[in-house]
Design a protein around this motif. Structure first.
Motif, PDB file in Angstrom:
ATOM      1  N   LEU A  39       0.829  -1.205   0.000  1.00  0.00           N
ATOM      2  CA  LEU A  39       0.000   0.000   0.000  1.00  0.00           C
ATOM      3  C   LEU A  39       0.861   1.251   0.000  1.00  0.00           C
ATOM      4  O   LEU A  39       0.580   2.213  -0.732  1.00  0.00           O
ATOM      5  N   LEU A  40       1.927   1.247   0.774  1.00  0.00           N
ATOM      6  CA  LEU A  40       2.834   2.394   0.791  1.00  0.00           C
ATOM      7  C   LEU A  40       3.480   2.597  -0.580  1.00  0.00           C
ATOM      8  O   LEU A  40       3.669   3.734  -1.017  1.00  0.00           O
ATOM      9  N   ASN A  41       3.813   1.500  -1.258  1.00  0.00           N
ATOM     10  CA  ASN A  41       4.391   1.608  -2.602  1.00  0.00           C
ATOM     11  C   ASN A  41       3.410   2.231  -3.592  1.00  0.00           C
ATOM     12  O   ASN A  41       3.810   3.034  -4.441  1.00  0.00           O
ATOM     13  N   VAL A  42       2.140   1.886  -3.484  1.00  0.00           N
ATOM     14  CA  VAL A  42       1.130   2.455  -4.386  1.00  0.00           C
ATOM     15  C   VAL A  42       1.000   3.958  -4.141  1.00  0.00           C
ATOM     16  O   VAL A  42       0.985   4.749  -5.090  1.00  0.00           O
ATOM     17  N   VAL A  43       0.924   4.357  -2.879  1.00  0.00           N
ATOM     18  CA  VAL A  43       0.799   5.781  -2.557  1.00  0.00           C
ATOM     19  C   VAL A  43       2.040   6.534  -3.017  1.00  0.00           C
ATOM     20  O   VAL A  43       1.946   7.622  -3.597  1.00  0.00           O
ATOM     21  N   TYR A  44       3.207   5.941  -2.813  1.00  0.00           N
ATOM     22  CA  TYR A  44       4.448   6.583  -3.242  1.00  0.00           C
ATOM     23  C   TYR A  44       4.509   6.723  -4.757  1.00  0.00           C
ATOM     24  O   TYR A  44       4.968   7.743  -5.271  1.00  0.00           O
ATOM     25  N   LYS A  45       4.040   5.716  -5.472  1.00  0.00           N
ATOM     26  CA  LYS A  45       4.025   5.777  -6.934  1.00  0.00           C
ATOM     27  C   LYS A  45       3.154   6.945  -7.409  1.00  0.00           C
ATOM     28  O   LYS A  45       3.534   7.696  -8.302  1.00  0.00           O
ATOM     29  N   PHE A  46       1.988   7.089  -6.779  1.00  0.00           N
ATOM     30  CA  PHE A  46       1.124   8.209  -7.137  1.00  0.00           C
ATOM     31  C   PHE A  46       1.776   9.542  -6.785  1.00  0.00           C
ATOM     32  O   PHE A  46       1.637  10.519  -7.524  1.00  0.00           O
ATOM     33  N   LEU A  47       2.467   9.591  -5.675  1.00  0.00           N
ATOM     34  CA  LEU A  47       3.144  10.816  -5.252  1.00  0.00           C
ATOM     35  C   LEU A  47       4.215  11.233  -6.247  1.00  0.00           C
ATOM     36  O   LEU A  47       4.313  12.407  -6.602  1.00  0.00           O
ATOM     37  N   PHE A  59      -0.954  13.406  -1.368  1.00  0.00           N
ATOM     38  CA  PHE A  59      -0.313  12.094  -1.325  1.00  0.00           C
ATOM     39  C   PHE A  59       0.825  12.054  -0.313  1.00  0.00           C
ATOM     40  O   PHE A  59       1.074  11.018   0.295  1.00  0.00           O
ATOM     41  N   SER A  60       1.509  13.164  -0.092  1.00  0.00           N
ATOM     42  CA  SER A  60       2.537  13.220   0.951  1.00  0.00           C
ATOM     43  C   SER A  60       1.912  13.018   2.318  1.00  0.00           C
ATOM     44  O   SER A  60       2.433  12.284   3.165  1.00  0.00           O
ATOM     45  N   PHE A  61       0.789  13.683   2.543  1.00  0.00           N
ATOM     46  CA  PHE A  61       0.064  13.531   3.810  1.00  0.00           C
ATOM     47  C   PHE A  61      -0.390  12.091   3.998  1.00  0.00           C
ATOM     48  O   PHE A  61      -0.211  11.506   5.073  1.00  0.00           O
ATOM     49  N   LEU A  62      -0.975  11.503   2.960  1.00  0.00           N
ATOM     50  CA  LEU A  62      -1.438  10.121   3.055  1.00  0.00           C
ATOM     51  C   LEU A  62      -0.292   9.149   3.300  1.00  0.00           C
ATOM     52  O   LEU A  62      -0.413   8.218   4.103  1.00  0.00           O
ATOM     53  N   LEU A  63       0.824   9.368   2.629  1.00  0.00           N
ATOM     54  CA  LEU A  63       1.986   8.496   2.806  1.00  0.00           C
ATOM     55  C   LEU A  63       2.536   8.617   4.227  1.00  0.00           C
ATOM     56  O   LEU A  63       2.873   7.618   4.859  1.00  0.00           O
ATOM     57  N   GLU A  64       2.582   9.830   4.732  1.00  0.00           N
ATOM     58  CA  GLU A  64       3.074  10.047   6.098  1.00  0.00           C
ATOM     59  C   GLU A  64       2.189   9.335   7.112  1.00  0.00           C
ATOM     60  O   GLU A  64       2.677   8.628   7.994  1.00  0.00           O
ATOM     61  N   LYS A  65       0.888   9.504   6.993  1.00  0.00           N
ATOM     62  CA  LYS A  65      -0.040   8.899   7.954  1.00  0.00           C
ATOM     63  C   LYS A  65      -0.105   7.386   7.811  1.00  0.00           C
ATOM     64  O   LYS A  65      -0.232   6.673   8.803  1.00  0.00           O
ATOM     65  N   SER A  67       2.300   5.436   6.843  1.00  0.00           N
ATOM     66  CA  SER A  67       3.566   4.795   7.205  1.00  0.00           C
ATOM     67  C   SER A  67       3.780   4.711   8.708  1.00  0.00           C
ATOM     68  O   SER A  67       4.634   3.934   9.148  1.00  0.00           O
ATOM     69  N   ILE A  68       3.031   5.441   9.500  1.00  0.00           N
ATOM     70  CA  ILE A  68       3.218   5.419  10.961  1.00  0.00           C
ATOM     71  C   ILE A  68       3.029   4.018  11.527  1.00  0.00           C
ATOM     72  O   ILE A  68       3.921   3.505  12.208  1.00  0.00           O
ATOM     73  N   PRO A  69       1.909   3.331  11.277  1.00  0.00           N
ATOM     74  CA  PRO A  69       1.763   1.968  11.826  1.00  0.00           C
ATOM     75  C   PRO A  69       2.791   0.992  11.262  1.00  0.00           C
ATOM     76  O   PRO A  69       3.285   0.113  11.977  1.00  0.00           O
ATOM     77  N   PHE A  70       3.126   1.136  10.003  1.00  0.00           N
ATOM     78  CA  PHE A  70       4.101   0.254   9.368  1.00  0.00           C
ATOM     79  C   PHE A  70       5.462   0.410  10.020  1.00  0.00           C
ATOM     80  O   PHE A  70       6.151  -0.571  10.299  1.00  0.00           O
ATOM     81  N   LEU A  71       5.877   1.641  10.284  1.00  0.00           N
ATOM     82  CA  LEU A  71       7.182   1.877  10.900  1.00  0.00           C
ATOM     83  C   LEU A  71       7.210   1.478  12.364  1.00  0.00           C
ATOM     84  O   LEU A  71       8.267   1.123  12.892  1.00  0.00           O
ATOM     85  N   GLN A  72       6.076   1.533  13.038  1.00  0.00           N
ATOM     86  CA  GLN A  72       6.029   1.092  14.430  1.00  0.00           C
ATOM     87  C   GLN A  72       6.257  -0.409  14.551  1.00  0.00           C
ATOM     88  O   GLN A  72       6.802  -0.885  15.531  1.00  0.00           O
TER      89      GLN A  72
END
Length: 74
Positions: A39-47, A59-65, A67-72
């Motif tokens: 999912l992060l890759n898809v958002v990044y591709k769109f960004l 898309f930057s906002f969506l990617l930031e939000k 990625s929080i659970p993923f990075l935790q």
């Protein structure tokens, strides 16, 4: 209010919102059944594939939000 709002003016004013909604629709269609890194890759591709400043900010906002659970987890 004074009868100065015409159909052409309304169309002009909603153009930015329509572009944002169109990009959100495309993102939602492409991210069906994706989780985590996919999912992060898809958002990044769109960004990276857009040049519109407002859509890039979205898309930057969506990617930031997103990625929080993923990075935790890491």
């Amino acid at each position: 209010m004074k009868g100065q709002l015409t159909l052409q003016k309304i169309w002009y004013y909603i153009q930015p919102s329509m572009r944002i909604m169109e990009n959100l629709f495309k993102l939602s269609q492409e991210s069906v059944n994706k989780k985590g890194g996919q999912l992060l890759n898809v958002v990044y591709k769109f960004l990276t594939n857009t040049s519109d400043k407002s859509i890039k900010e979205l898309f930057s906002f969506l990617l930031e939000k997103a990625s929080i659970p993923f990075l935790q987890i890491l």
